[in-house]
Design a protein around this motif. Structure first.
Motif, PDB file in Angstrom:
ATOM      1  N   GLN A 150     -26.386 -17.141   5.765  1.00 11.91           N
ATOM      2  CA  GLN A 150     -26.771 -16.138   6.758  1.00 11.91           C
ATOM      3  C   GLN A 150     -28.117 -16.455   7.403  1.00 11.91           C
ATOM      4  O   GLN A 150     -28.553 -15.745   8.310  1.00 11.91           O
ATOM      5  N   GLY A 151     -28.786 -17.509   6.927  1.00 13.04           N
ATOM      6  CA  GLY A 151     -30.064 -17.905   7.501  1.00 13.04           C
ATOM      7  C   GLY A 151     -31.238 -17.080   7.038  1.00 13.04           C
ATOM      8  O   GLY A 151     -32.341 -17.216   7.567  1.00 13.04           O
ATOM      9  N   VAL A 152     -31.043 -16.233   6.035  1.00 16.79           N
ATOM     10  CA  VAL A 152     -32.132 -15.388   5.537  1.00 16.79           C
ATOM     11  C   VAL A 152     -33.043 -16.178   4.611  1.00 16.79           C
ATOM     12  O   VAL A 152     -34.257 -15.975   4.588  1.00 16.79           O
ATOM     13  N   ILE A 153     -32.464 -17.079   3.819  1.00 13.91           N
ATOM     14  CA  ILE A 153     -33.225 -18.010   2.979  1.00 13.91           C
ATOM     15  C   ILE A 153     -33.050 -19.409   3.552  1.00 13.91           C
ATOM     16  O   ILE A 153     -31.954 -19.776   3.989  1.00 13.91           O
ATOM     17  N   ASN A 154     -34.122 -20.183   3.562  1.00 11.35           N
ATOM     18  CA  ASN A 154     -34.127 -21.516   4.151  1.00 11.35           C
ATOM     19  C   ASN A 154     -32.950 -22.354   3.649  1.00 11.35           C
ATOM     20  O   ASN A 154     -32.903 -22.701   2.455  1.00 11.35           O
ATOM     21  N   PRO A 155     -32.003 -22.705   4.519  1.00 11.39           N
ATOM     22  CA  PRO A 155     -30.818 -23.450   4.080  1.00 11.39           C
ATOM     23  C   PRO A 155     -31.100 -24.919   3.753  1.00 11.39           C
ATOM     24  O   PRO A 155     -30.240 -25.595   3.184  1.00 11.39           O
ATOM     25  N   THR A 156     -32.298 -25.408   4.090  1.00  8.66           N
ATOM     26  CA  THR A 156     -32.626 -26.804   3.766  1.00  8.66           C
ATOM     27  C   THR A 156     -33.091 -26.961   2.323  1.00  8.66           C
ATOM     28  O   THR A 156     -33.205 -28.086   1.826  1.00  8.66           O
ATOM     29  N   LEU A 157     -33.376 -25.846   1.650  1.00  6.66           N
ATOM     30  CA  LEU A 157     -33.788 -25.909   0.249  1.00  6.66           C
ATOM     31  C   LEU A 157     -32.561 -25.995  -0.652  1.00  6.66           C
ATOM     32  O   LEU A 157     -31.606 -25.227  -0.479  1.00  6.66           O
ATOM     33  N   PRO A 158     -32.545 -26.892  -1.618  1.00  7.47           N
ATOM     34  CA  PRO A 158     -31.426 -26.929  -2.567  1.00  7.47           C
ATOM     35  C   PRO A 158     -31.330 -25.589  -3.302  1.00  7.47           C
ATOM     36  O   PRO A 158     -32.349 -25.043  -3.734  1.00  7.47           O
ATOM     37  N   LEU A 160     -30.539 -24.863  -6.220  1.00  6.58           N
ATOM     38  CA  LEU A 160     -31.118 -24.918  -7.559  1.00  6.58           C
ATOM     39  C   LEU A 160     -32.623 -24.702  -7.518  1.00  6.58           C
ATOM     40  O   LEU A 160     -33.192 -24.059  -8.412  1.00  6.58           O
ATOM     41  N   VAL A 161     -33.289 -25.218  -6.486  1.00  2.52           N
ATOM     42  CA  VAL A 161     -34.732 -25.014  -6.331  1.00  2.52           C
ATOM     43  C   VAL A 161     -35.027 -23.537  -6.117  1.00  2.52           C
ATOM     44  O   VAL A 161     -35.975 -22.978  -6.693  1.00  2.52           O
ATOM     45  N   VAL A 162     -34.216 -22.890  -5.304  1.00  4.01           N
ATOM     46  CA  VAL A 162     -34.397 -21.456  -5.056  1.00  4.01           C
ATOM     47  C   VAL A 162     -34.164 -20.670  -6.346  1.00  4.01           C
ATOM     48  O   VAL A 162     -34.929 -19.759  -6.688  1.00  4.01           O
ATOM     49  N   LEU A 163     -33.116 -21.041  -7.084  1.00  2.00           N
ATOM     50  CA  LEU A 163     -32.811 -20.362  -8.347  1.00  2.00           C
ATOM     51  C   LEU A 163     -33.978 -20.447  -9.312  1.00  2.00           C
ATOM     52  O   LEU A 163     -34.406 -19.431  -9.884  1.00  2.00           O
TER      53      LEU A 163
END
Length: 204
Positions: A150-158, A160-163
């Motif tokens: 949805q583009g709310v969280i940076n889609p270029t970040l893996p 797993l990194v976000v998790l």
């Protein structure tokens, strides 16, 4: 036809209640001191029982703290399951981090064991812990992927990194530093950390 459940004896009820108090105290002490600094004496004193009684429930500090970590993951799973299905994914993630920070401020969230901690090895061999960790991680991972789509969280970040970034907020030292400064209320601390986590440091 329903079958009657066997009645739990008073002795067993007391045993279960004491075990619950032990796990609660262990969780709090893990939040205050972390595993390596915590002792079984600390737990026994917090519950108000003899150490010999403590060992009737858990034969070692590792076993006790493993059970406490399993209990925490179960609480996280219950919390995630209670979030409204219609709530947007990014709001669910934000709610989870808020919940974790609030638990951290009240020492209800155990600090994650360091890589060289003996607890880490015990947890990695504990199927109950690993099963719950996978269950919780999979659910959070789904929301991360959805929020990225949805583009709310940076889609270029893996994902797993976000998790791992979201997991890290549950043991964020910034919370303790802000708390000890005395400049902010608990609610303000939660809001500030949420903002830096989800909105970043770049001026908008």
């Amino acid at each position: 036809m329903s079958t009657l459940q066997p009645k739990v004896s008073f002795k067993e009820q007391m045993h279960q209640a004491r075990e619950g108090a032990i796990l609660q105290s262990a969780c709090r002490l893990l939040g205050e001191k972390a595993f390596d600094a915590m002792t079984m004496d600390d737990v026994a004193n917090a519950v108000g029982i003899a150490k010999a009684s403590l060992y009737k429930h858990f034969c070692s500090k590792e076993e006790l703290c493993s059970a406490a970590m399993v209990q925490i993951l179960e609480r996280v799973h219950v919390y995630l399951s209670a979030l409204p299905a219609e709530q947007p994914a990014h709001e669910k993630l934000r709610a989870l981090v808020r919940w974790s920070l609030e638990r951290l401020l009240t020492n209800e969230m155990p600090l994650l064991p360091s890589r060289n901690s003996s607890l880490r090895a015990v947890l990695m061999a504990n199927n109950d812990y690993l099963d719950r960790l996978v269950k919780v991680s999979d659910q959070i991972g789904e929301w991360i992927t959805e929020a990225q789509a949805q583009g709310v969280i940076n889609p270029t970040l893996p994902p797993l990194v976000v998790l791992y970034t979201l997991y890290a907020r549950a043991c964020d030292p910034v919370v303790t530093f802000l708390k000890e400064s005395g400049q902010y209320s608990d609610a303000e601390i939660v809001d500030l950390v949420l903002r830096t986590c989800f909105d970043g440091l770049v001026a908008r």
